[in-house]
Design an enzyme around this catalytic site. Structure first.
Site, PDB file in Angstrom:
ATOM      1  N   GLU A  38      56.611 -13.099  -2.678  1.00 39.70           N
ATOM      2  CA  GLU A  38      55.459 -12.309  -3.122  1.00 39.70           C
ATOM      3  C   GLU A  38      55.753 -10.811  -2.974  1.00 39.70           C
ATOM      4  OE1 GLU A  38      52.879 -13.235  -5.297  1.00 39.70           O
ATOM      5  OE2 GLU A  38      52.654 -14.822  -3.823  1.00 39.70           O
ATOM      6  N   ASP A 177      54.823 -13.257 -14.054  1.00 39.23           N
ATOM      7  CA  ASP A 177      53.791 -14.067 -14.701  1.00 39.23           C
ATOM      8  C   ASP A 177      54.187 -14.475 -16.118  1.00 39.23           C
ATOM      9  OD1 ASP A 177      52.647 -13.226 -12.390  1.00 39.23           O
ATOM     10  OD2 ASP A 177      50.990 -12.127 -13.310  1.00 39.23           O
TER      11      ASP A 177
HETATM   12 MG    MG Z   1      47.063 -11.147 -14.427  1.00 39.64          MG
END
Ligand code: MG
Ligand code: ADP
Length: 397
Positions: A38, A177
């Site tokens: 992360e 992402d």
């Molecule tokens: Mg987003």
């Protein structure tokens, strides 16, 4: 709702909005959960996300003029704009900037786009850190690519979607992402080197264990500003570390020993931020080894360490999420629990024995409700496949 039903719903919505549902190109793109790694992506580091069983489905077709019309089924909103003038972000209809930004990024790469009609709908909770935004961008990208013949190799298409979010929407997210939404492979989590974009699909063989995502129901408004300040603190660290170690271009190039050699030149805050990123990269590498060795206990322990580091050194957790993690760790059968996503709320990811899920729901959710007044939600997900085109309910790529 199964895929067939969702396809029927989206076609129906398309017909209602645009008159008929002839000649549609349909695609889907999943959200994701990051298992570990992360705040490493923008530091040229390592990440380990998996695509989830929640996605955006988009239907689209060309128009013969230069108008683009986009309908958000879940919001009941439609925008339209012309391709005759330069595309600019829409201040009122914020959601439209994700698909519009992808069109903009394609134009930046020289695409001459036709007019379009698009409708989309999703099952990813919005704004909870499961990346509905990237799913929306990626769904747009693959559908428009198919319709227009605009060609971009797969990792480059992830970059294009990232640019849409960075430069059009105005969110400085890393590559994670978009990359996992596009490249996910069923049954695998994806180990990605964010510097080279080289990656390895790692079989996620969890046996009697599952990945449980728990949504805290909290989103503190500092997310964006704190995210940007973390990035700046990492950049400051790199600048100072590079004075002593000229080969350092990102925190990826730094070891704990090197960091400690520079400790007296770094503010405590910058030191802590760097320490998190450096040790988090190590934890990702160790996680891959643990999974390859089938050692889920070790993987769970690394997940726990990741949370503690994010809480204490990177300081991106919050009381509510810390509580969710503490409660989860009290449930027998939970091997690891940590915050996932940008921070300050959002979701936790838990490695849990299948037969303990019921206890998790009974204990964690009710205790959490008791102490905070908030209803948390639980999502179970397998490692899903990445974005794909769909024809009449049949995946065709
Ligand atoms: Mg987003
Ligand atoms: P996350 O990516 O973690 O879900 P973001 O804040 O990055 O959170 O992106 C969420 C935004 O993406 C929403 O506020 C909305 O503008 C857009 N979005 C995502 N999914 C949908 C959807 N199904 N319908 C309309 N807009 C959506």
């Amino acid at each position: 709702m199964g895929l067939q039903e969702r396809l029927a719903t989206i076609e129906q919505a398309f017909r209602r909005t645009f008159g008929d549902g002839q000649g549609l190109t349909i695609g889907r793109a999943p959200g994701r959960v990051n298992l570990i790694g992360e705040h490493t992506d923008y530091n040229d580091g390592f990440i380990f996300p998996m695509a989830i069983d929640f996605d955006i489905v988009m239907a689209a077709r060309k128009r013969s003029d230069q108008m683009v019309k986009i309908h958000a089924v879940d919001l009941g909103r439609t925008v339209e704009f012309s391709l005759m003038t330069p595309l600019t972000p829409d201040a009122e209809e914020g959601w439209s900037n994700y698909p519009k930004g992808v069109l903009w990024a394609m134009q930046q790469e020289g695409a001459r786009l036709p007019g379009l009609e698009m409708a989309f709908s999703g099952t990813i909770p919005l704004g909870s850190g499961l990346s509905s935004s990237a799913a929306l961008e990626v769904a747009t990208a693959i559908v428009v690519q198919k319709l227009t013949g605009f060609q971009s190799a797969l990792p480059a298409l992830a970059r294009l979607c990232q640019r849409a979010e960075n430069d059009f929407v105005g969110m400085r997210c890393g590559i994670m992402d978009q990359f996992i939404s596009l490249m996910g492979e069923r049954g695998h989590a994806l180990f990605l080197d964010c510097r080279s974009l080289s990656y390895e699909q790692i079989p996620l063989q969890l046996g009697t264990y599952k990945i449980l995502i728990c949504q805290s129901g909290v989103k503190h408004s500092l997310v964006d500003s704190e995210y940007n300040s973390r990035r700046e603190q990492c950049e400051t660290g790199v600048r100072i570390l590079a004075e002593r170690y000229p080969a350092v271009r990102a925190l990826r190039d730094v070891t704990v020993e090197m960091l400690n050699n520079c400790e007296n030149r770094l503010s405590l805050v910058v030191y802590k931020r760097c320490l998190h990123v450096i040790t988090e990269n190590e934890r990702v590498l160790k996680s891959i080894q643990a999974l390859k060795a089938g050692d889920l206990v070790a993987f769970g322990e690394l997940i726990n360490q990741s949370h503690d580091s994010l809480r204490d050194f990177y300081e991106v957790s919050c009381e509510e999420v810390d509580l969710l993690v503490e409660l989860a760790r009290e449930v027998p059968g939970v091997l690891g629990a940590r915050i996932t996503g940008g921070g300050f709320g959002g979701c936790t990811v838990n490695l849990i024995r299948a037969d303990a899920v019921r206890d998790f729901i009974g204990y964690v959710l009710s205790k959490y409700k008791e102490e905070t007044g908030i209803e948390a939600r639980v999502y179970l997900s397998t490692a899903a496949g990445g974005a794909e085109l769909i024809q009449n309910g049949v995946n065709n790529n």
